[in-house]
Design a protein around this motif. Structure first.
Motif, short mmCIF file in Angstrom:
data_model
loop_
_atom_site.label_atom_id
_atom_site.label_comp_id
_atom_site.label_asym_id
_atom_site.label_seq_id
_atom_site.Cartn_x
_atom_site.Cartn_y
_atom_site.Cartn_z
N LYS A 202 0.85 -1.20 0.00
CA LYS A 202 0.00 0.00 0.00
C LYS A 202 0.88 1.25 0.00
O LYS A 202 1.77 1.41 0.83
N SER A 245 -4.21 -10.23 -2.36
CA SER A 245 -5.53 -9.70 -2.71
C SER A 245 -5.67 -9.58 -4.24
O SER A 245 -4.85 -8.94 -4.90
N ARG A 246 -6.75 -10.17 -4.75
CA ARG A 246 -7.01 -10.09 -6.19
C ARG A 246 -7.35 -8.66 -6.59
O ARG A 246 -6.98 -8.19 -7.68
N ASP A 247 -8.06 -7.95 -5.72
CA ASP A 247 -8.47 -6.57 -6.01
C ASP A 247 -7.25 -5.68 -6.22
O ASP A 247 -7.22 -4.85 -7.13
N ARG A 248 -6.23 -5.87 -5.36
CA ARG A 248 -5.02 -5.04 -5.47
C ARG A 248 -4.29 -5.34 -6.78
O ARG A 248 -3.82 -4.43 -7.47
N ASP A 250 -5.62 -6.55 -9.58
CA ASP A 250 -6.42 -6.02 -10.69
C ASP A 250 -6.32 -4.50 -10.80
O ASP A 250 -6.29 -3.94 -11.89
N GLU A 251 -6.24 -3.84 -9.64
CA GLU A 251 -6.13 -2.38 -9.62
C GLU A 251 -4.81 -1.94 -10.30
O GLU A 251 -4.81 -1.03 -11.14
N SER A 254 -5.01 -2.63 -14.07
CA SER A 254 -5.89 -1.69 -14.80
C SER A 254 -5.26 -0.30 -14.93
O SER A 254 -5.50 0.41 -15.91
N TRP A 295 -7.05 -17.60 -6.62
CA TRP A 295 -7.59 -17.02 -7.86
C TRP A 295 -6.60 -17.04 -9.04
O TRP A 295 -7.01 -16.84 -10.18
#
Length: 402
Positions: A202, A245-248, A250-251, A254, A295
């Motif tokens: 982060k 974390s998949r979200d991190r 993907d962020e 992207s 994932w």
């Protein structure tokens, strides 16, 4: 008489007639004596002589052919001498923002591929602990100078070698700090593939990606310097603020994709994203365990590097080797990557632009002496006929005729 002859055989050797008579006396039937061989005619003598002559000529011809066959072309000789040369060769440069984990990832690759033993790792671990930098020990494999270890920053381009089943790799660990961009350029200019290391922690990705961050600058420099393939590794995925974390992931993907497109990369064809942990060595040599990251179904880092398409090169073309560095070692030694052609020991070449005629005394590749080196190889070439002071970085070693 017969008895006398037998008794006195040694003292008075019998004549042929006596010998025959003697044996006839012992046999019931008279013994037939083979007729003497007829004297060889002149014609048959001539025939034998001519046959001998032709046999000698055949032997001479066979020896001549054997000698010819015995002269193995340099290329074949080199292949026999170096079986590993049959593997393709790739130069991989590690780029990215300072502290993203480039040296740690490079060090982990060397450890996983068996280039560094456990004892050395333990030594580095202790050294890092003494400096209160426990997480830096893997970087010590690539960062060898005291300055780099104290600062925790790569200054020079680190160079190392490792192999997978199909490929020989030269790792170039480029500095991430903006003060050492010229060194990063010299590393990237030698590479075929770039590994862009991004920290998922982060705040760290944001710092590197924002204006003035080295992530953007390194991507643009790599593209400008001809690094056509890019592997984007999202590092530190095991960090407490990320925890795979998949979200991190993907962020980051992207945000990076539009920027990579604007830098000239074909993201679908030339770029591959993958999550890793450089410090723990997860998803590097073997695929990540589902219990750690459920994932991710894609390949690991070694698989990606092994499957990268090699750029087309011309080993028969004119010699072109941009010189990136030079030093003195019982002669002038120049370093660089051969972009085209093949350099053989004993070749006469030209250093441009000062048109110095030079002779190749030896060629060194992956720390080993070789008789020849082809395009894509990072080499050290010892030259005769030119002084070290007469060569500058950026000069080109080229063929005389072209």
């Amino acid at each position: 008489m017969t008895g006398d002859v037998r008794m006195d055989h040694a003292a008075h050797p019998p004549t042929d007639d006596e010998e025959i008579q003697d044996w006839n006396g012992d046999c019931d039937e008279p013994m037939e004596v083979a007729a003497p061989l007829p004297a060889a005619s002149e014609d048959s003598n001539r025939g034998i002589e001519s046959r001998l002559e032709s046999l000698q000529l055949e032997t001479k011809a066979a020896t001549h052919v054997k000698d010819k066959v015995g002269v193995v072309p340099k290329e074949v000789e080199d292949l026999n001498d170096h079986e590993e040369d049959r593997k393709r060769h790739l130069n991989v440069v590690f780029i990215g923002h300072v502290d993203a984990g480039k040296s740690t990832t490079g060090g982990q690759i060397l450890f996983l591929s068996g280039q560094v033993d456990d004892r050395t790792i333990q030594k580095y671990e202790k050294e890092a602990k003494d400096k209160s930098r426990e997480s830096w020990y893997m970087a010590y494999i690539m960062d060898t100078s005291e300055e780099e270890r104290v600062k925790g920053k790569t200054v020079e381009v680190g160079r190392a070698h490792f192999e997978t089943e199909n490929t020989r790799f030269t790792i170039l660990d480029a500095p991430g700090h903006k003060s050492y961009v010229p060194n990063m350029i010299s590393g990237a200019s030698q590479a075929d593939v770039g590994v862009l290391v991004i920290s998922a922690r982060k705040g760290e990705f944001e710092t590197g990606y924002e204006k003035g961050g080295q992530t953007r600058e390194h991507v643009q420099l790599a593209k400008t310097l001809g690094v056509s393939k890019l592997v984007v590794v999202v590092n530190k995925m095991d960090e407490p603020t990320v925890q795979w974390s998949r979200d991190r992931f993907d962020e980051i993907e992207s945000k990076m994709t539009p920027f990579l497109k604007s830098s000239g990369y074909n993201v679908k064809k030339d770029v591959q994203f993958l999550p890793i942990s450089g410090l723990a060595g997860i998803n590097m040599k073997t695929r990540v365990d589902k219990s750690i990251c459920s994932w991710w179904n894609g390949p690991c880092l070694f698989e990606v590097l092994d499957s990268v398409e090699v750029p087309l090169r011309d080993p028969k073309g004119p010699v072109r080797m941009p010189i990136i560095d030079k030093y003195k070692d019982m002669g002038t030694v120049v370093m660089g990557k051969i972009e085209s052609g093949t350099i053989h020991e004993g070749d006469s070449l030209l250093v441009m632009p000062n048109k110095a005629n030079v002779k190749v005394l030896s060629v060194q590749c992956d720390e080993n002496k070789v008789k020849q080196a082809g395009p894509g190889e990072n080499v050290r070439v010892k030259l005769a006929g030119v002084e070290e002071d007469d060569i500058l970085a950026g000069f080109v070693l080229s063929s005389v005729g072209n």
